[in-house]
Design an enzyme around this catalytic site. Structure first.
Site, short mmCIF file in Angstrom:
data_model
loop_
_atom_site.label_atom_id
_atom_site.label_comp_id
_atom_site.label_asym_id
_atom_site.label_seq_id
_atom_site.Cartn_x
_atom_site.Cartn_y
_atom_site.Cartn_z
N HIS A 1 0.68 -1.32 0.07
CA HIS A 1 0.01 -0.04 -0.01
C HIS A 1 0.99 1.27 0.03
O HIS A 1 0.66 2.18 -0.84
CB HIS A 1 -0.92 0.01 1.28
N SER B 1 -2.78 -7.54 3.31
CA SER B 1 -3.07 -7.47 4.67
C SER B 1 -3.66 -8.82 5.43
O SER B 1 -3.12 -9.07 6.57
CB SER B 1 -4.25 -6.45 4.82
N LYS C 1 -17.62 -6.47 7.64
CA LYS C 1 -16.26 -7.33 7.74
C LYS C 1 -15.88 -6.97 9.42
O LYS C 1 -16.30 -6.09 9.85
CB LYS C 1 -15.06 -6.42 7.05
N ARG D 1 -1.56 -6.34 -8.13
CA ARG D 1 -0.50 -7.26 -7.91
C ARG D 1 -0.30 -8.48 -8.88
O ARG D 1 0.90 -8.59 -9.28
CB ARG D 1 -0.81 -7.57 -6.45
#
Ligand code: PNS
Length: 158
Positions: free
Chosen positions: A16, A127, A40, A89
């Site tokens: 990030h 993460s 979440k 990514r």
């Protein structure tokens, strides 16, 4: 042009930070926007994540950190953001990111999504992976800044 970089950032990683750093060169201002997502169950509270991101980006003068709930395009409108910034990514990121970009385009036609290819060194960092390793006491100092290493230790071992 103001760029909005939305995400969960639970917690922020070197991946990030690389994107924020590069975005800050390309855009007048980058607003890192932490989603308050009631669906979440994050490890870190929104307040903690804001604090973490502020600490990790303190040396970049044109970066702001904020939280939002609801639609990203609405937040972007509110903050005069012209661009949504997202990182890619691996190929598998692309499918979901493209769908999100298309949806966001239908919701806020004036807002473009700009993708930056994640630095090769960080292409495997997420993460979730960081939390998984930290939970089992593995080495994570090559994946996240020191302050996050400490916060993860606190979260899992105190
Ligand atoms: O870090 P993440 O979890 O990959 O970020 C996902 C995020 C926050 C960018 C995305 O879920 C989002 O924009 N949510 C806000 C709700 C919204 O605007 N939905 C429409 C686009 S799918």
């Amino acid at each position: 042009m103001i760029a909005i970089y939305p995400g969960s950032f639970d917690p922020i990683t070197f991946g990030h930070l690389d994107l924020i750093q590069r975005g800050s060169i390309l855009f007048e201002r980058v607003i890192v926007a932490v989603l308050k997502n009631p669906n979440k169950k994050p490890l870190f509270s929104v307040e903690k994540r804001l604090e973490q991101i502020k600490r990790c980006t303190a040396d970049i003068s044109n970066v702001d950190v904020d939280s939002f709930s609801g639609l990203t395009v609405e937040f972007a409108r509110l903050r005069q953001g012209g661009v949504l910034l997202r990182g890619l990514r691996v190929l598998s990121d692309f499918e979901q990111e493209l769908q999100m970009a298309h949806i966001n385009k239908t919701l806020g036609a004036e807002i473009e999504t700009v993708f930056l290819a994640t630095n090769t060194a960080h292409s495997f960092v997420s993460s979730s992976v960081v939390k998984e390793i930290a939970k089992f006491g593995g080495k994570i100092d090559h994946l996240v800044p020191d302050v996050i290493v400490e916060d993860l230790k606190q979260a899992f071992f105190h």
